[in-house]
Design an enzyme around this catalytic site. Structure first.
Site, PDB file in Angstrom:
ATOM      1  CG  ASP A  10      -1.923   1.083   1.277  1.00 52.90           C
ATOM      2  OD1 ASP A  10      -1.644   2.171   0.732  1.00 52.90           O
ATOM      3  OD2 ASP A  10      -2.996   0.876   1.860  1.00 52.90           O
ATOM      4  CG  ASP A 110      -2.974   3.451  -2.453  1.00 56.23           C
ATOM      5  OD1 ASP A 110      -4.014   2.764  -2.480  1.00 56.23           O
ATOM      6  OD2 ASP A 110      -2.515   3.951  -1.423  1.00 56.23           O
ATOM      7  CD  GLU A 111      -5.051  -0.911  -0.596  1.00 58.13           C
ATOM      8  OE1 GLU A 111      -5.593  -2.031  -0.580  1.00 58.13           O
ATOM      9  OE2 GLU A 111      -5.505   0.080  -0.011  1.00 58.13           O
TER      10      GLU A 111
HETATM   11  N1  DCP Z   1      -8.293   8.919  -1.591  1.00 51.89           N
HETATM   12  C1  DCP Z   1      -9.262   9.889  -1.843  1.00 51.89           C
HETATM   13  N2  DCP Z   1     -10.307  10.093  -0.984  1.00 51.89           N
HETATM   14  C2  DCP Z   1     -10.414   9.331   0.153  1.00 51.89           C
HETATM   15  C3  DCP Z   1      -9.450   8.335   0.430  1.00 51.89           C
HETATM   16  C4  DCP Z   1      -8.396   8.156  -0.462  1.00 51.89           C
HETATM   17  O1  DCP Z   1      -9.158  10.573  -2.878  1.00 51.89           O
HETATM   18  N3  DCP Z   1     -11.431   9.542   1.006  1.00 51.89           N
HETATM   19  C5  DCP Z   1      -7.161   8.767  -2.521  1.00 51.89           C
HETATM   20  C6  DCP Z   1      -5.999   9.608  -2.089  1.00 51.89           C
HETATM   21  C7  DCP Z   1      -5.011   8.638  -1.512  1.00 51.89           C
HETATM   22  C8  DCP Z   1      -5.311   7.357  -2.265  1.00 51.89           C
HETATM   23  O2  DCP Z   1      -6.714   7.417  -2.574  1.00 51.89           O
HETATM   24  O3  DCP Z   1      -3.669   9.067  -1.668  1.00 51.89           O
HETATM   25  C9  DCP Z   1      -4.998   6.100  -1.492  1.00 51.89           C
HETATM   26  O4  DCP Z   1      -5.794   6.025  -0.334  1.00 51.89           O
HETATM   27  P1  DCP Z   1      -5.264   5.437   1.044  1.00 51.89           P
HETATM   28  O5  DCP Z   1      -6.456   5.201   1.886  1.00 51.89           O
HETATM   29  O6  DCP Z   1      -4.344   4.316   0.816  1.00 51.89           O
HETATM   30  O7  DCP Z   1      -4.500   6.674   1.713  1.00 51.89           O
HETATM   31  P2  DCP Z   1      -3.077   7.279   1.444  1.00 51.89           P
HETATM   32  O8  DCP Z   1      -2.273   6.498   0.483  1.00 51.89           O
HETATM   33  O9  DCP Z   1      -3.251   8.713   1.107  1.00 51.89           O
HETATM   34  O10 DCP Z   1      -2.427   7.236   2.891  1.00 51.89           O
HETATM   35  P3  DCP Z   1      -1.792   6.025   3.708  1.00 51.89           P
HETATM   36  O11 DCP Z   1      -0.359   6.397   3.918  1.00 51.89           O
HETATM   37  O12 DCP Z   1      -2.576   6.020   4.980  1.00 51.89           O
HETATM   38  O13 DCP Z   1      -1.970   4.776   2.906  1.00 51.89           O
HETATM   39 CA    CA Z   2      -1.972   4.278   0.656  1.00 54.06          CA
HETATM   40 CA    CA Z   3      -4.751   2.219   0.017  1.00 52.65          CA
END
Ligand code: DCP
Ligand code: CA
Ligand code: CA
Length: 366
Positions: A10, A110-111
């Protein structure tokens, strides 16, 4: 059957990390990436934020005005979502990771799940080394960090990855799965949302361990047969879902709006070439050949026209796509009178080649 070794990768604070990648000066500042709805200057929601911003209570989903308020007096930088850019970076990382897996399943931007059982011959120690190697390669070559969870199945791997971020590496061996899951709040289990967690709370189920011990018959009555059985198995760390390559697409297409409406072939072809290049990149990544190339033209009256041509033999090179697009647009403009507003390119009728396991190095060497 040999016990499986599954990884979930992730990417850390992904959209914000991509922004830091193209502008390293952002790194020490709070970075917020948001979707601006456009009604007022600050209306919209936070997509994600880097970990500097998270210290101020800024996270995915909160309104932008609230994020602004929480970051008042800091050097916070607010940026609009640039999905295409993030997707390009994601594609490169996914391509690199694919080479490490026996089977690979991308989940969202992203996963990804990797089944590495054969690659590491079932050894969790070797899995840890492999995960470190993956992290180093991607960090050094592409500049992105991610968190990895390793476990005997997808569910445990995912929960493990979530437990240590950013840049985490969490290993849960089969014999540790129960002890790992048991103390976690029940909403950490994949598939238990806020509402379900609240309902479970009323039943006295606070942790995954509570759920694991709860009468399965009762769970089936409360949540339905399928979900009840799923909750029971999941809470006990059991999950047999295979890591599966997502169903292959029937076609790959890209479409874009021209800066101005036009009937100028060269202007249209310039855009079509860009689109062809993007398509070609995706084809190469997936190891696909195609037989059919098509074009799409959306005209000033918003009608959508398409044309295609099919070759005898499969091809996979960029020139074939560009050449076909040129011929098709040339012909199309001869047949239509309106100006073109959006152009698209599509390839289809795929055949899959022997996808040679490209080494990471050869990929990064491009
Ligand atoms: N995303 C979004 N709106 C949300 C949740 C996520 O647009 N409510 C998008 C932005 C993030 C991406 O999806 O960068 C991936 O979501 P993740 O939940 O994996 O969160 P992040 O990668 O940002 O953070 P983490 O470091 O917690 O994985
Ligand atoms: Ca992420
Ligand atoms: Ca994710």
């Amino acid at each position: 059957m040999q016990a499986r070794v599954i990884m979930l990768v992730d990417f850390d604070y992904f959209f914000a990390q991509c922004e830091e990648l193209r502008n390293p000066a952002l790194k020490d500042k709070p970075v917020v990436v948001g979707v601006y709805s456009g009604r007022t200057e600050d209306s919209g929601a936070v997509s994600t934020a880097n970990y500097v911003a998270r210290k101020f209570g800024v996270k995915s989903g909160i309104p932008l005005y609230l994020a602004k308020r929480r970051l008042e007096g800091t050097e916070a930088v607010f940026l609009p979502v640039d999905y295409e850019f993030y997707e390009q970076i994601s594609d490169k990382i996914m391509h690199a990771l694919r080479g490490y897996a026996d089977s690979f399943e991308q989940v969202g931007i992203d996963e990804a799940y990797l089944d590495v059982t054969q690659k590491i011959q079932g050894s969790f120690e070797a899995a840890s080394d492999l995960a470190k190697k993956m992290k180093n390669e991607v960090k050094n070559q592409l500049g992105i960090t991610f968190s990895v969870g390793v476990g005997p199945n997808k569910l445990v791997a995912k929960t493990a990855a979530d437990s240590q971020k950013p840049d985490g590496l969490t290993l849960v061996k089969p014999e540790e799965a129960e002890r790992f899951l048991s103390p976690l709040p029940v909403d950490r289990l994949v598939g238990v949302g806020r509402k379900t967690a609240a309902k479970m709370g009323e039943l006295g189920i606070k942790t995954i361990g509570d759920l694991a011990r709860y009468n399965v018959q009762r769970l089936m009555e409360l949540f339905g047969k399928n979900l009840g059985v799923y909750f029971h198995n999941a809470a006990n760390g059991t999950d047999n879902e295979p890591v599966q390559e997502a169903g292959e697409a029937e076609s790959i297409s890209r479409i874009a709006t021209l800066k101005v409406n036009t009937r100028d072939l060269e202007v249209i072809l310039e855009k079509a070439s860009q689109l062809s290049e993007e398509i070609h990149r995706e084809l190469a990544q997936k190891g696909l050949s195609f037989k059919q190339v098509g074009i799409i033209a959306i005209l000033t009256d918003l009608s959508s026209k398409s044309r295609s041509q099919t070759a005898e033999k499969p091809a996979k090179d960029l020139e074939t796509i560009k050449k076909a697009a040129r011929e098709l647009f040339e012909k199309f403009l001869g047949e239509s009178e309106l100006e073109v507003r959006r152009v698209g390119v599509r390839v289809s009728q795929f055949s899959k080649e022997e996808r040679e396991q490209k080494k990471l190095t050869s990929f990064f060497g491009n």
